[in-house]
Design a protein around this motif. Structure first.
Motif, PDB file in Angstrom:
ATOM      1  N   GLY A 147      65.199 -29.340  36.188  1.00 24.80           N
ATOM      2  CA  GLY A 147      65.503 -28.600  37.409  1.00 24.80           C
ATOM      3  C   GLY A 147      66.934 -28.125  37.481  1.00 24.80           C
ATOM      4  N   PHE A 148      67.730 -28.432  36.429  1.00 27.87           N
ATOM      5  CA  PHE A 148      69.128 -28.013  36.390  1.00 27.87           C
ATOM      6  C   PHE A 148      69.412 -27.389  35.027  1.00 27.87           C
ATOM      7  N   ARG A 149      70.429 -26.523  34.984  1.00 23.37           N
ATOM      8  CA  ARG A 149      70.831 -25.883  33.744  1.00 23.37           C
ATOM      9  C   ARG A 149      72.354 -25.968  33.608  1.00 23.37           C
ATOM     10  N   LEU A 150      72.826 -26.028  32.346  1.00 16.79           N
ATOM     11  CA  LEU A 150      74.249 -26.157  32.055  1.00 16.79           C
ATOM     12  C   LEU A 150      74.992 -24.876  32.401  1.00 16.79           C
ATOM     13  N   ASN A 151      76.074 -25.019  33.150  1.00 17.65           N
ATOM     14  CA  ASN A 151      76.954 -23.904  33.487  1.00 17.65           C
ATOM     15  C   ASN A 151      78.372 -24.393  33.275  1.00 17.65           C
ATOM     16  N   GLU A 152      78.974 -24.001  32.136  1.00 16.50           N
ATOM     17  CA  GLU A 152      80.261 -24.527  31.678  1.00 16.50           C
ATOM     18  C   GLU A 152      80.140 -26.033  31.489  1.00 16.50           C
ATOM     19  N   ASP A 153      80.828 -26.865  32.301  1.00 14.34           N
ATOM     20  CA  ASP A 153      80.759 -28.317  32.127  1.00 14.34           C
ATOM     21  C   ASP A 153      79.999 -28.999  33.259  1.00 14.34           C
ATOM     22  N   THR A 154      79.217 -28.238  34.017  1.00 17.33           N
ATOM     23  CA  THR A 154      78.471 -28.810  35.134  1.00 17.33           C
ATOM     24  C   THR A 154      77.003 -28.433  35.029  1.00 17.33           C
TER      25      THR A 154
END
Length: 279
Positions: free
Chosen positions: A72-79
């Motif tokens: 339900g989440f995807r990597l965006n830079e370091d978050t």
């Protein structure tokens, strides 16, 4: 006798400071310098590892080092940021891909949206749910399905290419029409998809678009081969023009396998119409 005071051997953590013949001050300095250099090299690595904790909405990988974003989440830079599921779509609950798919009957656009699949009249929604096809009897033209116009004496063809219709038996395609096949007397339709659409009846042969009767001479029989005169001479006879003449078999000879020629017996050879002994 004078007694010199006895010096005790150095003990404890400071004992290493004592210099032996093999350990000069220069050697000890190099040794401790190397140890200090290794510690200085390792210190940034430990500090770096300690300074990169697992971010929110992430978990340590089940194998190997590092971490990965939760479902339900995807990597965006370091978050790890939450996946935004657009309208007319559903969450796939997968750790790979976009994380969502369009509902059946909708298709994905370049701006990550799901729009309805517009099915034209005469068409139907493909089982994939992302495209459409034309019904039988219709032909795709751009974004429409146009009805196929059948000429008289024709029916729809199921071929994926070529003509959309086929002429009925007894007719042949001429431009955009089906015209009747002219079958001559003593012939029948052969159903062939190419070449001559009719064949002469037994006992007849084709000549100039007609079926003429085969004239069988005396001492002959009908031959239905697709080539030749349409007849063959009986055994013991040979064809001569339009007749069958009796073979004159010389001495020391016999009829060959065809029965319409002769050949010399073993040990004999043909010479001037006769069979003479081999030398």
């Amino acid at each position: 006798m004078d007694h010199k005071p006895h010096l005790a051997e150095p003990r404890g953590p400071h004992a290493i400071a004592a210099c032996t013949p093999a350990q000069t001050p220069t050697t000890m300095t190099l040794f401790w310098g190397s140890i200090l250099a290794v510690i200085l090299l390792l210190t940034p690595a430990f500090a770096q590892t300690a300074s990169q904790p697992i971010p929110e909405n992430a978990s340590a990988k089940s194998y190997g080092d590092g971490w990965e974003c939760n479902i339900g989440f995807r990597l965006n830079e370091d978050t790890c940021v939450a996946i935004v599921v657009p309208q007319n779509a559903y969450d796939t609950n997968r750790s790979y891909g976009a994380g969502w798919e369009c509902l059946h009957g909708f298709r994905r656009t370049d701006d990550a949206a799901c729009v309805v699949v517009e099915v034209p009249e005469g068409g139907f929604l493909d089982p994939s749910g992302e495209r459409w096809r034309c019904l039988r009897g219709f032909n795709k033209v751009d974004d429409t399905c146009q009805e196929i116009v059948l000429p008289a004496n024709a029916y729809l063809a199921d071929a994926s290419y070529g003509s959309m219709w086929t002429c009925e038996r007894g007719f042949e395609a001429t431009d955009d029409r089906c015209t009747a096949i002219a079958v001559p007397a003593n012939a029948y339709l052969n159903g062939s998809g190419y070449g001559q659409p009719w064949t002469c009846e037994r006992g007849f042969f084709e000549r100039a678009g007609l079926c003429e009767a085969v004239v069988i001479p005396a001492n002959a029989y009908f031959d239905d081969a697709s080539y030749g005169s349409g007849w063959k001479c009986d055994r013991g006879y040979a064809a001569s023009a339009e007749t069958c003449e009796l073979l004159s078999v010389p001495e020391n000879a016999h009829l060959d396998r065809s029965g319409n020629r002769w050949e010399c017996n073993n040990s004999f050879q043909k010479s001037k119409g006769l069979c003479v002994l081999k030398n």
